[in-house]
Design a protein around this motif. Sequence first.
Motif, mmCIF file in Angstrom:
data_model
loop_
_atom_site.group_PDB
_atom_site.id
_atom_site.type_symbol
_atom_site.label_atom_id
_atom_site.label_comp_id
_atom_site.label_asym_id
_atom_site.label_seq_id
_atom_site.Cartn_x
_atom_site.Cartn_y
_atom_site.Cartn_z
ATOM 1 N N SER A 10 -28.496 41.766 51.253
ATOM 2 C CA SER A 10 -27.986 40.532 50.669
ATOM 3 C C SER A 10 -27.733 39.487 51.745
ATOM 4 C CB SER A 10 -26.718 40.795 49.873
ATOM 5 O OG SER A 10 -25.634 40.982 50.745
ATOM 6 N N LYS A 12 -24.980 38.641 52.850
ATOM 7 C CA LYS A 12 -23.695 37.970 52.626
ATOM 8 C C LYS A 12 -22.566 38.988 52.668
ATOM 9 C CE LYS A 12 -25.459 34.475 49.434
ATOM 10 N NZ LYS A 12 -25.330 33.928 48.081
ATOM 11 N N ALA A 15 -16.700 37.948 50.144
ATOM 12 C CA ALA A 15 -15.805 36.812 50.360
ATOM 13 C C ALA A 15 -14.373 37.186 49.971
ATOM 14 C CB ALA A 15 -16.274 35.608 49.543
ATOM 15 N N ARG A 91 -23.491 42.178 47.749
ATOM 16 C CA ARG A 91 -23.126 41.821 49.114
ATOM 17 C C ARG A 91 -23.571 42.914 50.089
ATOM 18 N NH1 ARG A 91 -23.176 37.868 46.678
ATOM 19 N NH2 ARG A 91 -21.432 36.503 46.172
ATOM 20 N N ASP A 92 -23.327 42.644 51.379
ATOM 21 C CA ASP A 92 -23.713 43.599 52.431
ATOM 22 C C ASP A 92 -23.302 45.011 52.054
ATOM 23 O OD1 ASP A 92 -24.847 41.676 54.057
ATOM 24 O OD2 ASP A 92 -23.070 41.427 55.309
ATOM 25 N N ARG A 99 -17.341 37.940 41.175
ATOM 26 C CA ARG A 99 -17.102 36.634 41.778
ATOM 27 C C ARG A 99 -16.137 35.833 40.923
ATOM 28 N NH1 ARG A 99 -23.320 35.309 42.033
ATOM 29 N NH2 ARG A 99 -22.678 34.842 39.930
#
Length: 114
Positions: A10, A12, A15, A91-92, A99
Motif C-alpha cells: 500500500s 501508506k 494514520a 495500509r502497510d 478510515r
Amino acid sequence: MLSGERTQTSGKPVAEEEVVIGELTPLEIALFCARNELIDSAKKMLEDIGGHQEPDCPACRSSQKIEAIDRLLWSSVEFRLKAHNKALGIRDGYKVVERSQKESGFSIGMIKFG
C-alpha cells in the motif's frame, strides 16, 4: 495469483485517525496485488496510446477487469470482517483500517473507479 508472491504494497502507514480492524488473507493479498498490477499496466497503456480512445479500447477493458477484482477484494474483506458500509483502506503490512472519511475512489486518466 495465489503463489503468495507479494508484488505490491500500500505504501501508506496507518494514520492516527484510522483504526486497524484486521489483516488481508492470502487470497485478498493476491487480489490486492493483481488489482494494483493491472492499475499500473493500465496507466502505462494510457500513456502509450495517448489517453482514452473509444469505449472498447484496451485501457477500458483493463478498467473492467480492475473493477471486477476490486469488487471481489472488498466484498471478501467486508464480509469476513463484518465491516459493511464502513470506509476501509489497506495500509502497510496488509492491514485493513477503518478510515474516518470515505475517499472518492481512484482514477486512471479518464477512467474513474470507486
